[in-house]
Design a protein around this motif. Sequence first.
Motif, mmCIF file in Angstrom:
data_model
loop_
_atom_site.group_PDB
_atom_site.id
_atom_site.type_symbol
_atom_site.label_atom_id
_atom_site.label_comp_id
_atom_site.label_asym_id
_atom_site.label_seq_id
_atom_site.Cartn_x
_atom_site.Cartn_y
_atom_site.Cartn_z
ATOM 1 N N VAL A 315 0.842 -1.191 0.000
ATOM 2 C CA VAL A 315 0.000 0.000 0.000
ATOM 3 C C VAL A 315 0.882 1.248 0.000
ATOM 4 C CG1 VAL A 315 -1.731 1.322 1.294
ATOM 5 C CG2 VAL A 315 -1.812 -1.177 1.301
ATOM 6 N N ARG A 316 0.666 2.106 -0.975
ATOM 7 C CA ARG A 316 1.313 3.410 -0.946
ATOM 8 C C ARG A 316 0.433 4.312 -0.097
ATOM 9 N NH1 ARG A 316 4.575 7.998 -3.293
ATOM 10 N NH2 ARG A 316 3.423 9.662 -2.306
ATOM 11 N N ILE A 317 1.012 4.868 0.962
ATOM 12 C CA ILE A 317 0.246 5.799 1.787
ATOM 13 C C ILE A 317 0.197 7.141 1.068
ATOM 14 C CG2 ILE A 317 0.022 6.905 4.039
ATOM 15 C CD1 ILE A 317 1.647 4.670 5.250
ATOM 16 N N VAL A 318 -1.005 7.636 0.827
ATOM 17 C CA VAL A 318 -1.156 8.911 0.117
ATOM 18 C C VAL A 318 -1.283 10.064 1.102
ATOM 19 C CG1 VAL A 318 -2.579 10.231 -1.497
ATOM 20 C CG2 VAL A 318 -2.189 7.787 -1.883
ATOM 21 N N SER A 319 -2.008 9.831 2.194
ATOM 22 C CA SER A 319 -2.176 10.912 3.168
ATOM 23 C C SER A 319 -2.162 10.351 4.577
ATOM 24 C CB SER A 319 -3.505 11.642 2.931
ATOM 25 O OG SER A 319 -4.585 10.764 3.166
ATOM 26 N N GLY A 320 -1.846 11.248 5.522
ATOM 27 C CA GLY A 320 -1.900 10.884 6.922
ATOM 28 C C GLY A 320 -0.821 9.898 7.310
ATOM 29 N N SER A 321 -1.080 9.147 8.358
ATOM 30 C CA SER A 321 -0.072 8.212 8.841
ATOM 31 C C SER A 321 -0.714 6.896 9.235
ATOM 32 C CB SER A 321 0.669 8.815 10.039
ATOM 33 O OG SER A 321 -0.250 9.066 11.079
ATOM 34 N N TYR A 322 0.144 5.905 9.297
ATOM 35 C CA TYR A 322 -0.270 4.573 9.742
ATOM 36 C C TYR A 322 0.269 4.335 11.145
ATOM 37 C CZ TYR A 322 0.858 -0.267 10.731
ATOM 38 O OH TYR A 322 1.048 -1.449 11.373
ATOM 39 N N ASN A 323 -0.558 3.790 12.006
ATOM 40 C CA ASN A 323 -0.101 3.338 13.312
ATOM 41 C C ASN A 323 -0.501 1.899 13.496
ATOM 42 O OD1 ASN A 323 0.691 5.955 14.500
ATOM 43 N ND2 ASN A 323 -1.467 6.373 14.055
ATOM 44 N N GLN A 324 0.348 1.190 14.163
ATOM 45 C CA GLN A 324 0.069 -0.199 14.493
ATOM 46 C C GLN A 324 -1.312 -0.327 15.143
ATOM 47 O OE1 GLN A 324 2.112 -2.740 14.008
ATOM 48 N NE2 GLN A 324 1.428 -4.305 15.420
ATOM 49 N N GLY A 325 -2.149 -1.177 14.591
ATOM 50 C CA GLY A 325 -3.450 -1.430 15.210
ATOM 51 C C GLY A 325 -4.562 -0.493 14.779
ATOM 52 N N MET A 326 -4.244 0.448 13.908
ATOM 53 C CA MET A 326 -5.277 1.414 13.517
ATOM 54 C C MET A 326 -6.345 0.756 12.638
ATOM 55 S SD MET A 326 -3.476 3.627 10.499
ATOM 56 C CE MET A 326 -4.879 4.172 9.561
ATOM 57 N N LYS A 327 -7.481 1.445 12.550
ATOM 58 C CA LYS A 327 -8.546 0.964 11.674
ATOM 59 C C LYS A 327 -8.592 1.809 10.413
ATOM 60 C CE LYS A 327 -12.157 -1.419 14.134
ATOM 61 N NZ LYS A 327 -13.543 -1.317 14.601
ATOM 62 N N ALA A 328 -8.962 1.172 9.313
ATOM 63 C CA ALA A 328 -9.143 1.920 8.077
ATOM 64 C C ALA A 328 -10.315 1.328 7.318
ATOM 65 C CB ALA A 328 -7.876 1.861 7.228
ATOM 66 N N ARG A 329 -10.910 2.166 6.473
ATOM 67 C CA ARG A 329 -12.032 1.690 5.672
ATOM 68 C C ARG A 329 -11.506 1.040 4.398
ATOM 69 N NH1 ARG A 329 -17.879 2.141 4.571
ATOM 70 N NH2 ARG A 329 -17.716 1.857 6.796
ATOM 71 N N HIS A 330 -11.913 -0.199 4.187
ATOM 72 C CA HIS A 330 -11.602 -0.912 2.954
ATOM 73 C C HIS A 330 -12.751 -0.564 1.997
ATOM 74 C CE1 HIS A 330 -10.721 -3.904 0.075
ATOM 75 N NE2 HIS A 330 -10.290 -4.860 0.864
ATOM 76 N N VAL A 331 -12.529 0.441 1.156
ATOM 77 C CA VAL A 331 -13.636 1.083 0.461
ATOM 78 C C VAL A 331 -14.419 0.116 -0.440
ATOM 79 C CG1 VAL A 331 -14.243 2.881 -1.199
ATOM 80 C CG2 VAL A 331 -12.551 3.354 0.575
ATOM 81 N N GLN A 371 -7.457 -6.539 -3.248
ATOM 82 C CA GLN A 371 -7.123 -6.646 -4.666
ATOM 83 C C GLN A 371 -6.277 -5.453 -5.099
ATOM 84 O OE1 GLN A 371 -10.854 -6.814 -6.692
ATOM 85 N NE2 GLN A 371 -11.487 -8.679 -5.636
ATOM 86 N N LEU A 372 -5.607 -5.642 -6.216
ATOM 87 C CA LEU A 372 -4.851 -4.537 -6.802
ATOM 88 C C LEU A 372 -5.775 -3.340 -6.985
ATOM 89 C CD1 LEU A 372 -2.811 -6.367 -9.543
ATOM 90 C CD2 LEU A 372 -1.888 -5.004 -7.670
ATOM 91 N N GLY A 373 -5.270 -2.169 -6.645
ATOM 92 C CA GLY A 373 -6.048 -0.960 -6.865
ATOM 93 C C GLY A 373 -6.989 -0.614 -5.723
ATOM 94 N N ASP A 374 -7.106 -1.490 -4.723
ATOM 95 C CA ASP A 374 -8.006 -1.186 -3.607
ATOM 96 C C ASP A 374 -7.553 0.066 -2.863
ATOM 97 O OD1 ASP A 374 -9.827 -3.149 -4.004
ATOM 98 O OD2 ASP A 374 -9.064 -4.517 -2.477
ATOM 99 N N THR A 375 -8.563 0.791 -2.373
ATOM 100 C CA THR A 375 -8.294 2.018 -1.624
ATOM 101 C C THR A 375 -8.644 1.812 -0.153
ATOM 102 O OG1 THR A 375 -8.798 3.417 -3.540
ATOM 103 C CG2 THR A 375 -8.981 4.449 -1.377
ATOM 104 N N PHE A 376 -7.787 2.325 0.721
ATOM 105 C CA PHE A 376 -8.099 2.366 2.155
ATOM 106 C C PHE A 376 -8.165 3.835 2.580
ATOM 107 C CE2 PHE A 376 -6.160 -1.768 1.574
ATOM 108 C CZ PHE A 376 -6.998 -2.603 2.302
ATOM 109 N N THR A 377 -9.139 4.165 3.407
ATOM 110 C CA THR A 377 -9.288 5.560 3.838
ATOM 111 C C THR A 377 -9.621 5.614 5.325
ATOM 112 O OG1 THR A 377 -11.680 5.674 3.501
ATOM 113 C CG2 THR A 377 -10.293 6.151 1.586
ATOM 114 N N ALA A 378 -9.735 6.850 5.817
ATOM 115 C CA ALA A 378 -10.123 7.037 7.207
ATOM 116 C C ALA A 378 -11.646 6.977 7.358
ATOM 117 C CB ALA A 378 -9.602 8.373 7.709
ATOM 118 N N GLY A 379 -12.341 6.578 6.316
ATOM 119 C CA GLY A 379 -13.794 6.459 6.417
ATOM 120 C C GLY A 379 -14.508 6.999 5.180
#
Length: 526
Positions: A315-331, A371-379
């Motif tokens: 995953v290329r992080i586009v914005s913000g930061s990742y922390n161990q254990g965080m939640k993200a939306r699998h769009v 899958q390839l191309g999937d986006t993860f966001t903060a919601g």
Amino acid sequence: MSNLSQEVAKRRTFAIISHPDAGKTTITEKVLLFGQALQKAGTVKGKKSGQHAKSDWMEMEKERGISVTTSVMQFPYGGKLVNLLDTPGHEDFSEDTYRTLTAVDSCLMVIDSAKGVEERTIKLMEVTRLRDTPILTFMNKLDRDTRDPIELMDEVEDVLKIACAPITWPIGMGKGFKGVYHLLRDEVILYQSGQGHTIQEKRIIKGLDSPELDEAIGSYASDLRDEIELVKGASHEFDQEAFLAGELTPVFFGTALGNFGVDHMLDGLVEWAPTPQPRETDQRVVQPTEDGFSGFVFKIQANMDPQHRDRIAFVRIVSGSYNQGMKARHVRIGKDVRFSDALTFMAGDREHAEEAFAGDIIGLHNHGTIQLGDTFTAGEDMKFTGIPNFAPELFRRIRLKDPLKAKQLQKGLIQLSEEGAVQVFRPMRNNDLIVGAVGVLQFDVVVARLKSEYKVEAIYEPINVATARWVTCSDDRKLDEFQRKNQDNVALDGADRLAYIAPTMVNLNLAQERYPDVEFHKTREH
Ligand code: G4P
């Protein structure tokens, strides 16, 4: 500046583009040496060690083994944090390379100075053009007899349509390679051969007019003075804005093998290359310094570690930061997921990442939901665009030698297709499994990997399929009807997406005419 802005400002994420054998691997080793990530260069891969059969196939297998540890390498340099993303060298892996180039903010183009601009470099430059990615250039192998440097730059300008601004200029070549003159620093850096595995202690002579220069390189000194005058008059000056627009490339000369000049390039990279850039989604443009996490999957690799059968989604992080254990939306699936054990890639070793920021890459364990191309966001419901998957052009039916292992075969195929190098199609009408590939070598690779990674032996049979298209339709009823009436030609791909498989182009054209409301896609834009 906020902590996030500071972290973003530190990062430089790039990839190397080159024709095979130009020296990408060697440069990678030296770059890591400078990043202090390796004590002694030469451990990036065992490409030259061991006896390997010289088939393309083996090359691919080796590359795959290699890319395990070097998919993403992060190292500190010049007060910045550099992420180097590996691009597989083999022709048949080019799709993977294209997608990796969507995840970087700049590229280093490596050219073999004896050969000049080669075919793969031309293709890769076309890809970087899609996003106007800034390009740095390294003219490699100056310790050999090369072409004339002015002629080399002319060729880059003519063929690749990018202006060249020499930052360093070579003094001699081959056995007579003396070093380079740094045009911006006004210093001559002298080369010593046989020091390639270390960071050299270099002798630097300040000023082109210094008598010390004549003493050090003799008659080369006056030639150099004349040449620099000529070069200054005839070439472009470095221009940051034109560089960032992808219109001008700073050019460095050196020898990767001799570890000379690579550091000048790295200095340029950390000084000029862009920090993590904004990326477009179907909703809006996302800025790297936004607090909310977002990122996209540009690469999936199955069975990186054969012991653990893991599949890693990069995953290329586009914005913000990742922390161990965080939640993200699998769009795509509309669910919140917890990132419990993401990986970072510090110079080859996979480590547990405590934190990562926009510009960085993290690796998620994939259990079939990514899958390839999937986006993860903060919601937010948005999807990053521009990550392509191309329709395959070659098709074979795949069949088991041992029919009892059908489940294993299907599982293996679906997992391998997640990587994006092949597609698997399952016709709705029967239990066939059809493998589609862009390049013919992929067929062999699939069978070999099925055997070694999934313990199934499979063989191919010819099949009458000329082309495939992914199909969509805004009207569900029309799509149902389309499926019913074309039972012989509809199939699901590895990710359960509907596709139309056509025995001939004529058949495809007819289907397109008959169903004007149905859209036929040549790429599956993720
Ligand atoms: P690639 O990843 O772009 O395919 O290139 P790689 O770095 O593997 O380099 C290809 C060949 O070019 C290697 O030689 C490498 O040693 C050589 N090479 C790279 N940089 C330089 C350089 O600055 N000067 C010279 N003279 N050679 C360079 P090989 O013959 O394939 O392997 P080996 O047996 O020499 O190790």
